[in-house]
Enzyme design. Structure first.
Site, PDB file in Angstrom:
ATOM      1  CB  ILE A   1      19.904 -54.121 -22.427  1.00  0.00           C
ATOM      2  CG1 ILE A   1      20.551 -55.747 -23.017  1.00  0.00           C
ATOM      3  CG2 ILE A   1      19.959 -53.613 -22.101  1.00  0.00           C
ATOM      4  CD1 ILE A   1      22.451 -55.769 -23.040  1.00  0.00           C
ATOM      5  CB  SER A   2      17.217 -59.015 -19.556  1.00  0.00           C
ATOM      6  OG  SER A   2      16.472 -58.766 -20.063  1.00  0.00           O
ATOM      7  CD  GLN A   3      18.711 -57.924 -12.543  1.00  0.00           C
ATOM      8  OE1 GLN A   3      17.379 -58.403 -12.979  1.00  0.00           O
ATOM      9  NE2 GLN A   3      19.453 -57.853 -11.446  1.00  0.00           N
ATOM     10  N   PRO A   4      22.088 -58.249 -16.596  1.00  0.00           N
ATOM     11  CG  PRO A   4      23.803 -57.464 -16.277  1.00  0.00           C
ATOM     12  CD  PRO A   4      22.238 -57.313 -15.832  1.00  0.00           C
TER      13      PRO A   4
ATOM     14  NE  ARG B   1      24.553 -55.497 -19.609  1.00  0.00           N
ATOM     15  CZ  ARG B   1      23.170 -55.964 -19.745  1.00  0.00           C
ATOM     16  NH1 ARG B   1      22.548 -57.674 -19.842  1.00  0.00           N
ATOM     17  NH2 ARG B   1      22.154 -55.553 -18.724  1.00  0.00           N
TER      18      ARG B   1
END
Ligand code: SAH
Length: 219
Positions: free
Chosen positions: A60-63, A34
């Site tokens: 970028i989206s949250q994990p 990531r």
């Protein structure tokens, strides 16, 4: 190695603890680096429990959200997957790691170029990055086994539904510009079933099957 420690911690504290169970998804989230998908000045925050800016006013989206969308999509090797909203290319890399043939489309040309370069450099060869409005999908390569929309849609485009193979899964955040419901739509025997997954907050899907340009609110 420091990143591996952070990634393991992310798996345990953010993903397993919140109910992500699919070991293949957890493995993909551990192995896809990531920190390679965030801007250089944010690498130390790459595994934090939040979305991060990737430039061009996008994120970028949250994990957890990436994991939840991926798990819901039940990706198998050989599946044909479409992602709408390439952004950094991270979600596309997760799908590729799981063995899908990935088509991903991004409307911002600078992000398209960046993601294409990054995915090639990192060796994700089963991903093709397209430039353009993907709010009504990518008819050229339809039908898909999986479609992930990673930007907030006002509704589910019927054009997108038309690009689903039988038994296909569509994961899409639907709502207003500020809050959405992450939905899983499953096609079976020509019928669609819908399941609510999570509340979420995505950047807007801009285009024909999304919001008009001015809704982005940055002008
Ligand atoms: N999946 C990405 C994060 C997506 S952020 C990742 O893993 O990094 C949402 C992205 O959707 C933004 O980059 C935005 O430019 C893009 N987007 C918005 N509307 C779009 C459209 N109609 N077609 C394609 N991409 C779109």
């Amino acid at each position: 190695m420091q990143f591996q420690v952070r990634a393991r911690d992310m798996i345990e504290t953010q993903l397993r603890r919140r109910g992500i169970r699919d070991e293949r998804v957890l493995e993909a989230m551990l192995r896809v680096p990531r920190h390679e998908f965030v801007p250089a000045e944010l690498v130390t925050a790459a595994y934090d429990d939040r979305p991060l800016p990737i430039g061009e006013a996008e994120t970028i989206s949250q994990p957890y959200i990436v994991a939840a969308m991926t798990e819901a999509a039940r990706v198998s090797p050989g599946d044909k997957a479409l992602e709408v909203g390439t952004g950094s290319g991270y979600q596309a890399a997760i799908l590729a790691y799981l063995g899908a043939t990935v088509y991903t489309i991004e409307r911002n040309p600078r992000l398209t170029v960046g993601a294409r370069e990054r995915l090639t450099r990192l060796g994700y060869l089963n991903v093709q990055v397209f430039s353009g409005d993907g709010s009504e999908g990518l008819p050229a390569n339809a039908p898909y086994d999986v479609i992930l929309v990673t930007a907030a849609a006002p509704s589910v485009s019927p054009v997108l539904l038309g690009q689903l193979a039988d038994e296909a899964r569509l994961v899409v955040p639907v709502g207003d510009l500020y809050h959405q419901d992450l939905l899983l739509l499953f096609k079976h025997g020509g019928e669609m079933a819908t399941r609510f997954l999570d509340p979420c907050q995505f950047v807007p899907l801009i285009g024909k099957g999304g919001w008009p340009e001015r809704s982005a609110g940055f002008d």
